[in-house]
Design a protein around this motif. Structure first.
Motif, PDB file in Angstrom:
ATOM      1  N   LEU A 112      24.077  17.821   7.109  1.00  0.00           N
ATOM      2  CA  LEU A 112      23.570  16.450   7.179  1.00  0.00           C
ATOM      3  C   LEU A 112      23.920  15.668   5.917  1.00  0.00           C
ATOM      4  CD1 LEU A 112      20.047  16.862   8.836  1.00  0.00           C
ATOM      5  CD2 LEU A 112      21.951  15.473   9.696  1.00  0.00           C
ATOM      6  N   THR A 113      23.882  16.321   4.776  1.00  0.00           N
ATOM      7  CA  THR A 113      24.248  15.643   3.529  1.00  0.00           C
ATOM      8  C   THR A 113      25.756  15.428   3.421  1.00  0.00           C
ATOM      9  OG1 THR A 113      24.434  17.722   2.289  1.00  0.00           O
ATOM     10  CG2 THR A 113      22.262  16.685   2.372  1.00  0.00           C
ATOM     11  N   LEU A 114      26.527  16.356   4.041  1.00  0.00           N
ATOM     12  CA  LEU A 114      27.984  16.242   3.978  1.00  0.00           C
ATOM     13  C   LEU A 114      28.507  15.186   4.949  1.00  0.00           C
ATOM     14  CD1 LEU A 114      29.093  19.994   3.745  1.00  0.00           C
ATOM     15  CD2 LEU A 114      29.225  18.267   1.931  1.00  0.00           C
ATOM     16  N   GLU A 115      28.090  15.297   6.203  1.00  0.00           N
ATOM     17  CA  GLU A 115      28.642  14.434   7.248  1.00  0.00           C
ATOM     18  C   GLU A 115      27.607  14.296   8.365  1.00  0.00           C
ATOM     19  OE1 GLU A 115      30.101  11.886   8.826  1.00  0.00           O
ATOM     20  OE2 GLU A 115      31.777  12.512   7.554  1.00  0.00           O
ATOM     21  N   PRO A 116      26.699  13.310   8.288  1.00  0.00           N
ATOM     22  CA  PRO A 116      25.628  13.159   9.283  1.00  0.00           C
ATOM     23  C   PRO A 116      26.137  12.998  10.708  1.00  0.00           C
ATOM     24  CG  PRO A 116      25.202  11.798   7.356  1.00  0.00           C
ATOM     25  CD  PRO A 116      26.605  12.314   7.217  1.00  0.00           C
ATOM     26  N   VAL A 117      27.228  12.277  10.895  1.00  0.00           N
ATOM     27  CA  VAL A 117      27.731  12.021  12.254  1.00  0.00           C
ATOM     28  C   VAL A 117      28.137  13.326  12.922  1.00  0.00           C
ATOM     29  CG1 VAL A 117      29.509  10.877  13.615  1.00  0.00           C
ATOM     30  CG2 VAL A 117      28.463   9.682  11.666  1.00  0.00           C
ATOM     31  N   LEU A 118      28.904  14.157  12.202  1.00  0.00           N
ATOM     32  CA  LEU A 118      29.332  15.431  12.770  1.00  0.00           C
ATOM     33  C   LEU A 118      28.138  16.360  13.004  1.00  0.00           C
ATOM     34  CD1 LEU A 118      32.578  16.174  10.724  1.00  0.00           C
ATOM     35  CD2 LEU A 118      32.360  15.117  12.975  1.00  0.00           C
ATOM     36  N   THR A 119      27.134  16.269  12.141  1.00  0.00           N
ATOM     37  CA  THR A 119      25.940  17.102  12.304  1.00  0.00           C
ATOM     38  C   THR A 119      25.201  16.744  13.583  1.00  0.00           C
ATOM     39  OG1 THR A 119      25.714  17.254   9.908  1.00  0.00           O
ATOM     40  CG2 THR A 119      23.806  17.869  11.207  1.00  0.00           C
ATOM     41  N   LEU A 120      25.146  15.458  13.900  1.00  0.00           N
ATOM     42  CA  LEU A 120      24.478  15.045  15.144  1.00  0.00           C
ATOM     43  C   LEU A 120      25.199  15.607  16.361  1.00  0.00           C
ATOM     44  CD1 LEU A 120      23.592  11.316  14.300  1.00  0.00           C
ATOM     45  CD2 LEU A 120      22.052  13.297  14.376  1.00  0.00           C
ATOM     46  N   VAL A 121      26.519  15.707  16.291  1.00  0.00           N
ATOM     47  CA  VAL A 121      27.277  16.313  17.394  1.00  0.00           C
ATOM     48  C   VAL A 121      26.865  17.768  17.566  1.00  0.00           C
ATOM     49  CG1 VAL A 121      29.571  16.938  18.215  1.00  0.00           C
ATOM     50  CG2 VAL A 121      29.219  14.750  17.053  1.00  0.00           C
ATOM     51  N   LEU A 122      26.719  18.454  16.436  1.00  0.00           N
ATOM     52  CA  LEU A 122      26.318  19.864  16.489  1.00  0.00           C
ATOM     53  C   LEU A 122      24.883  20.028  16.987  1.00  0.00           C
ATOM     54  CD1 LEU A 122      26.800  22.861  15.809  1.00  0.00           C
ATOM     55  CD2 LEU A 122      26.107  22.358  13.472  1.00  0.00           C
ATOM     56  N   LEU A 123      23.994  19.144  16.482  1.00  0.00           N
ATOM     57  CA  LEU A 123      22.579  19.263  16.850  1.00  0.00           C
ATOM     58  C   LEU A 123      22.347  19.015  18.341  1.00  0.00           C
ATOM     59  CD1 LEU A 123      20.773  17.507  13.854  1.00  0.00           C
ATOM     60  CD2 LEU A 123      20.852  19.946  14.381  1.00  0.00           C
ATOM     61  N   SER A 124      23.251  18.323  18.998  1.00  0.00           N
ATOM     62  CA  SER A 124      23.049  18.011  20.413  1.00  0.00           C
ATOM     63  C   SER A 124      23.030  19.258  21.295  1.00  0.00           C
ATOM     64  CB  SER A 124      24.144  17.039  20.888  1.00  0.00           C
ATOM     65  OG  SER A 124      25.428  17.678  20.833  1.00  0.00           O
ATOM     66  N   VAL A 125      23.663  20.354  20.818  1.00  0.00           N
ATOM     67  CA  VAL A 125      23.702  21.573  21.642  1.00  0.00           C
ATOM     68  C   VAL A 125      22.586  22.549  21.283  1.00  0.00           C
ATOM     69  CG1 VAL A 125      26.198  21.365  21.910  1.00  0.00           C
ATOM     70  CG2 VAL A 125      25.285  22.799  20.087  1.00  0.00           C
ATOM     71  N   LEU A 126      21.906  22.344  20.148  1.00  0.00           N
ATOM     72  CA  LEU A 126      20.873  23.301  19.728  1.00  0.00           C
ATOM     73  C   LEU A 126      19.686  23.382  20.693  1.00  0.00           C
ATOM     74  CD1 LEU A 126      20.806  22.916  15.829  1.00  0.00           C
ATOM     75  CD2 LEU A 126      21.972  24.624  17.244  1.00  0.00           C
ATOM     76  N   PRO A 127      19.178  22.257  21.252  1.00  0.00           N
ATOM     77  CA  PRO A 127      18.077  22.394  22.224  1.00  0.00           C
ATOM     78  C   PRO A 127      18.456  23.259  23.427  1.00  0.00           C
ATOM     79  CG  PRO A 127      18.266  20.130  21.491  1.00  0.00           C
ATOM     80  CD  PRO A 127      19.468  20.846  20.964  1.00  0.00           C
ATOM     81  N   LEU A 128      19.696  23.131  23.895  1.00  0.00           N
ATOM     82  CA  LEU A 128      20.135  23.950  25.026  1.00  0.00           C
ATOM     83  C   LEU A 128      20.140  25.436  24.643  1.00  0.00           C
ATOM     84  CD1 LEU A 128      23.125  21.739  26.241  1.00  0.00           C
ATOM     85  CD2 LEU A 128      20.809  21.863  27.200  1.00  0.00           C
TER      86      LEU A 128
END
Length: 578
Positions: free
Chosen positions: A156-172
């Motif tokens: 999140l500190t490095l690249e918030p946009v890319l982190t949001l892409v990753l976080l989208s699959v964690l709930p699944l």
């Protein structure tokens, strides 16, 4: 332990003595994991900031920092893992100790309910599963969440946009782990019940291997074992297959997330919004997060096994043991040492094993109990020792209701040879003493009274080590040593439950004479199927299917009890009863 406590809470309570060690180990594990998380961040900083400066000194400096972090991470994780292994070992040792102690204090009715094979499996397989769970929870269960959450936080500190892409699959991924692990606990519980059946089958076959071979039933038993083994395999496959679904599902969602990260990252690098070093670090963190998720999956697999085993262990630990004494009147009812007053008892609430049994026998007298197989003879002995409590009626010892006598005091007054008793893989002297502190002279004298003269011919005599279950002795030799064990304790009441069935008539007669001579003040209870073994008793009970057909001396029963008279004539000759 609080009755009804959650199984895992019960298991985790065994970690309390090691709480300080565990806290220190988890601290080391935390610091080592943080070092692992710093490496990709430092690498990104070196690529994007240090390298463009073209300073070899700074590159060497930050390279040294990375090397130091790597060393600290390795050393910290090794130290924490060793500590986790020791803590899990100590906790499992305490669990096994308490479980064994609890099993030793369960009533016979409770043991019948759990079954011996199931108790053996809980003491071995289930404690092993709990040990593995405790070990992995400390090693991976702490490290993996830190790597997962820390990796997400750093990205999140490095690249918030890319982190949001990753976080989208964690709930699944979380849903997959939750449903698979929830299903797995039930499947592993069913598998452990199948293991109980497997242990029972192996136990029966190993114990009865000689009769199986003698009756040429080897192939039949192999078929029976194959059926039980296949049942275990089916349930293990079902559990393992269900748990294995988590890996490909998680890999699929993480792969989809990685694809999204690469696509979005490529566009951002091309647009100048992100540095290449940041993308490289992000991919490194993505690899760390992927490994952490897979580790969490393994933790949940072990958790499912451990939780199922913990529940089975808690069932035993939470079982309320038989109280030492029960509310019962302790009045003096006369001089009879042992008396039954209208005693009825059934196993598991079915048909009565014995029904309305009444008799009394005094000090120095002999009680003979005779009857066909399954007539309730051994049940009466079990009731005397309070292995079971009568459904109706009262059993008294010296006028006291045995329910009002502490178990240790009650059973210390008995010397017993059970119908299916056993010898242990110890020396002859140790088998007779049985850790009761009996003087060697007394043990040798008891062996003489029991007609165990063969001991002198063994290599080492009383120091001769016996095979497990005394398989290196004949049936008659085993019985005589068992009688010696009972006599050595100088009991007030001596129970010989079919203890001379393997003896010849002459040795049996000598044994009975020695018992009368050297245990003159003891009440002797002789359970037998041979009339010759009980005909000299002061009182004889004739049982059939739990009912009392006759009660009296040998002469009285010949006159008043036709079944006894027929048995006597059959065994002693047609003219004997005339």
């Amino acid at each position: 332990m609080r009755k009804g406590a959650p199984p895992l809470r019960t298991v985790l309570s065994y970690l309390r003595p090691s709480a300080k060690k565990m806290a220190w180990g988890l601290t080391i594990k935390f610091l080592g994991t943080v070092m692992d998380l710093l490496l990709p961040w430092i690498l990104a900083f070196v690529i994007d900031t240090v390298v463009p400066r073209r300073s070899l000194a700074q590159i060497a400096l930050w390279g040294g920092v990375m090397l130091l972090c790597s060393v600290l991470a390795v050393v910290g994780n090794i130290a924490a893992n060793r500590s986790a292994a020791r803590i899990a070992r100590d906790a499992s040792e305490r669990i096994r100790h308490d479980l064994f102690s609890k099993i030793a204090h369960l009533s016979c009715r409770q043991i019948d309910g759990f079954t011996v094979p199931s108790l053996e499996a809980r003491l071995t397989t289930d404690t092993y599963n709990v040990h593995q769970m405790l070990n992995m929870m400390q090693r991976v269960g702490v490290r993996a969440p830190i790597l997962l959450l820390g990796g997400v936080a750093v990205t999140l500190t490095l690249e918030p946009v890319l982190t949001l892409v990753l976080l989208s699959v964690l709930p699944l991924i979380a849903l997959v782990v939750f449903f698979v692990s929830r299903k797995g606990v039930g499947l592993f519980s069913a598998m452990q019940r199948s293991v109980d059946a497997l242990v029972r089958t192996v136990r029966e076959d190993v114990t009865g291997i000689r009769i199986i071979k003698a009756l040429s039933r080897t192939e039949g038993e192999k078929t029976r074992f194959d059926g039980v083994n296949r049942a275990v395999s089916r349930r293990e496959t079902a559990a393992s297959t269900t748990m294995a679904l988590s890996n490909p599902a998680i890999n699929f969602f993480l792969g989809a997330g990685l694809t999204g990260v690469i696509l979005v990252g490529a566009f951002r690098v091309d647009s100048g919004l992100t540095q290449p070093g940041t993308i490289l670090a992000f991919l490194s963190y993505f690899t760390i997060i992927l490994g952490a998720m897979l580790s969490i999956t393994r933790v949940f697999v072990m958790y499912s096994k451990g939780a199922a085993s913990a529940a089975r262990i808690q069932e035993v630990l939470a079982a309320e043991g038989e109280p030492e004494t029960l509310a019962a009147a302790a009045s003096d009812r006369g001089a009879a040492r042992l008396s039954f007053e209208g005693v009825t008892f059934s196993y598991g609430g079915g048909e009565p094993a014995v029904e309305d049994i009444s008799f009394s026998v005094g000090p120095g007298q002999t009680l003979g109990i005779i009857g066909a197989t399954g007539s309730g003879k051994s049940t009466l002995c079990n009731l005397m020792l309070r292995f079971y409590t009568p459904d109706k009626g009262v059993i008294r010892l010296d006028g006291r209701d045995i329910r009002a006598i502490p178990l240790k005091e009650l059973r210390s007054r008995f010397g017993v040879v059970f119908q299916n008793d056993l010898l242990f893989g110890r020396t002859v002297a140790e088998n007779i003493d049985f850790d009761r502190g009996i003087a060697p002279d007394r043990a040798e004298a008891a062996a003489g009274w029991a007609q165990a003269d063969f001991v002198a011919g063994l290599e080492g005599g009383f120091a001769h080590p016996l095979a497990a279950r005394g398989t290196d002795l004949s049936g008659g030799q085993r019985q005589r040593l068992l009688v010696a064990r009972a006599l050595a304790g100088d009991p007030d009441i001596l129970i010989l439950d079919d203890a001379s069935s393997a003896l010849d008539y002459q040795t049996d007669a000598k044994l009975r004479q020695a018992v009368r001579t050297h245990c003159a003040d003891a009440t002797c209870v002789v359970v037998a199927q041979r009339v010759s073994s009980v005909m000299g008793a002061d009182l004889i009970l004739v049982l059939d299917e739990g009912r009392l057909l006759g009660c009296g001396s040998h002469g009285q029963l010949l006159e008043s009890c036709p079944p006894y008279r027929e048995l006597y004539a059959l065994q002693m000759g047609e003219g004997a009863a005339q």
